[in-house]
Design an enzyme around this catalytic site. Structure first.
Site, PDB file in Angstrom:
ATOM      1  N   HIS A   1      -2.609  -2.114  -7.873  1.00 53.59           N
ATOM      2  CA  HIS A   1      -1.176  -2.344  -7.692  1.00 53.59           C
ATOM      3  C   HIS A   1      -1.011  -3.771  -7.140  1.00 53.59           C
ATOM      4  O   HIS A   1      -1.902  -4.274  -6.446  1.00 53.59           O
ATOM      5  CB  HIS A   1      -0.678  -1.316  -6.658  1.00 53.59           C
TER       6      HIS A   1
ATOM      7  N   ASP B   1      -7.226   1.939  -0.987  1.00 56.83           N
ATOM      8  CA  ASP B   1      -5.778   2.115  -1.098  1.00 56.83           C
ATOM      9  C   ASP B   1      -5.540   3.563  -1.547  1.00 56.83           C
ATOM     10  O   ASP B   1      -5.775   3.918  -2.699  1.00 56.83           O
ATOM     11  CB  ASP B   1      -5.240   1.102  -2.124  1.00 56.83           C
TER      12      ASP B   1
HETATM   13  N1  PMP Z   1      -0.829   0.946  -4.021  1.00 54.37           N
HETATM   14  C1  PMP Z   1      -0.621   1.910  -4.930  1.00 54.37           C
HETATM   15  C2  PMP Z   1      -1.788   2.470  -5.692  1.00 54.37           C
HETATM   16  C3  PMP Z   1       0.674   2.385  -5.141  1.00 54.37           C
HETATM   17  O1  PMP Z   1       0.889   3.337  -6.042  1.00 54.37           O
HETATM   18  C4  PMP Z   1       1.749   1.827  -4.398  1.00 54.37           C
HETATM   19  C5  PMP Z   1       3.167   2.290  -4.626  1.00 54.37           C
HETATM   20  N2  PMP Z   1       3.531   2.414  -5.955  1.00 54.37           N
HETATM   21  C6  PMP Z   1       1.468   0.844  -3.458  1.00 54.37           C
HETATM   22  C7  PMP Z   1       0.160   0.424  -3.298  1.00 54.37           C
HETATM   23  C8  PMP Z   1       2.541   0.231  -2.620  1.00 54.37           C
HETATM   24  O2  PMP Z   1       3.117   1.192  -1.792  1.00 54.37           O
HETATM   25  P1  PMP Z   1       4.437   0.878  -0.952  1.00 54.37           P
HETATM   26  O3  PMP Z   1       5.402   0.257  -1.888  1.00 54.37           O
HETATM   27  O4  PMP Z   1       4.868   2.218  -0.447  1.00 54.37           O
HETATM   28  O5  PMP Z   1       4.038  -0.035   0.155  1.00 54.37           O
END
Ligand code: PMP
Length: 408
Positions: free
Chosen positions: A125, A202
């Site tokens: 991500h 993560d």
């Molecule tokens: N890492 C992954 C694998 C995610 O799916 C997400 C949210 N889609 C995030 C990081 C970021 O999370 P947040 O926006 O809640 O900080």
């Protein structure tokens, strides 16, 4: 206490599922982006906002004592949930993104220098790419990437060569928010550790679907967001091994993270407060504990069986649709499915399906490099939670076929 093993009983706890969208009963399949909240979570938020409200750690009055207790009990709840060894290894943040930024900035500040490297995977991500780019740029370090194969699996055959002596930390997703595959994090961690390299996992997607045991996994950091785990937005957790967190400098400065302050020199509070500068989202953190309690109240055998049924049904039915390509195949997965369909734009499909009451995610999924890897600009994603039924999966497949017909 008896654990809940009936999907209708689970659904009753979520008022949001009762609503209609575009005059259709809502079928919410965008849980990978954010999950709906059970009543006990919103009740606590309301209760605290309407009375049990006093800033934590700072005052001796009753309201402050109550909120401090709720906040610190929540830390305990999260510690048990992740099976962390110590309560001071649990740092509250505003989400996964904030937790990764904290580690990248603080760990990077202390341990990265010119010529060093950080290893991530190709299926991250943006939240697990950009913070590392920022610190690498600042320190003159290199961002290295572990590629994925056509099925979406990490190229484990390349790991040995990538983990050279320049790599100072590895940061990878347990489950990609696009591919839904359960990555072999334990194998990677053991390889990295044999070279003395710490690993951050993560867990934004995995924590909702898998049992997490940070000691068994032996990760050095584990991060997740409350809002995907049926908790409030603006909450999240950084788990870190105590010895590492102790060595790392504070990220943000402010109230509550200090021991003594003079204009000449400030000394810092011990863990976990060293990393919790300013008034935290104490109402959110307390409500996150309620979300964890909700997850703990479910019969794990039942939810896993339910999830397997959804996965089997979806993989089978999606594979029958002509021109549909599922990303992330072969191997253990969670009930999250991203795909494209020849000649049809994902956003158009998502819009039509919204009219049918189905909430989906379309676009780049905050994973542009992975879109590029597969040569697509966007995908459509259906992601399930514990309250989604097999009937909803069936309705999704029927509606998808209808929508494709309308667009072709
Ligand atoms: N890492 C992954 C694998 C995610 O799916 C997400 C949210 N889609 C995030 C990081 C970021 O999370 P947040 O926006 O809640 O900080």
């Amino acid at each position: 206490m008896n654990k809940t093993a009936d999907i209708n009983d689970i659904r009753k706890l979520f008022p949001a599922l009762e609503q209609s969208v575009n005059s259709k009963k809502l079928v919410y399949l965008d849980n990978g982006a954010t999950a709906q909240k059970p009543q006990q979570v919103t009740d606590l938020v309301n209760l605290m906002n309407s009375g049990i409200n006093g800033n934590i750690h700072r005052a001796v009055h009753e309201l402050s004592s109550k909120t401090t207790e709720l906040y610190e009990n929540s830390r305990e709840e999260v510690m048990l949930f992740l099976n962390a060894a110590h309560r001071e290894e649990i740092i509250f943040t505003s989400g996964t993104t904030a937790a990764i930024n904290l580690v990248a900035a603080s760990f990077g500040d202390k341990f990265l220098k010119r010529g060093d490297a950080v290893l991530i995977s190709e299926a991250e991500h943006h939240s697990n790419i950009v913070p590392w780019q920022l610190i690498c740029e600042k320190k003159g370090a290199l961002l290295k990437v572990l590629p994925v194969d056509d099925c979406g699996h990490w190229r484990m055959d390349m790991l040995d060569a990538l983990l050279d002596e320049n790599v100072k930390i590895v940061s990878v997703s347990h489950v990609s928010n696009v591919l839904g595959l359960i990555n072999p994090v334990e194998e990677l961690i053991s390889m990295a550790h044999s070279r003395g390299i710490p690993v951050m996992v993560d867990g934004a997607q995995s924590v909702v679907h898998l049992n997490i045991d940070v000691q068994k996994m032996d990760c050095d950091f584990f991060v997740f967001s409350g809002h995907k785990l049926y908790g409030p937005t603006g909450t999240g957790v950084l788990y870190g091994k105590r010895e590492l967190l102790e060595e790392m400098p504070p990220w943000m400065g402010g109230g509550d993270m200090v021991e003594t302050v003079t204009f000449e020199k400030t000394t810092y509070a011990p863990l976990p407060l060293k990393f919790e500068a300013g008034t935290p989202n104490f109402i959110g953190a307390a409500a996150l504990a309620r979300a964890v309690m909700f997850v703990n109240s479910l019969d794990k055998e039942f939810t896993q069986k339910q999830e397997h049924a959804v996965v089997n049904f979806m993989v089978e039915e999606l594979s029958k649709i002509e021109g549909l390509k599922l990303y992330g195949t072969q191997g253990d997965r969670i009930s999250l499915f991203s795909f494209t369909i020849d000649g049809v734009h994902p956003a158009d499909l998502a819009m039509i399906m919204d009219k049918m009451g189905i909430a989906l995610r379309s676009g780049q999924m905050c994973a542009e490099p992975l879109m590029r890897r597969y040569g697509v600009e966007a995908m459509l994603r259906a992601s399930f939670a514990v309250y989604n039924t097999l009937e909803e999966a069936e309705y999704f497949i029927t509606s998808l076929k209808r929508a494709i017909k309308m667009l072709s």
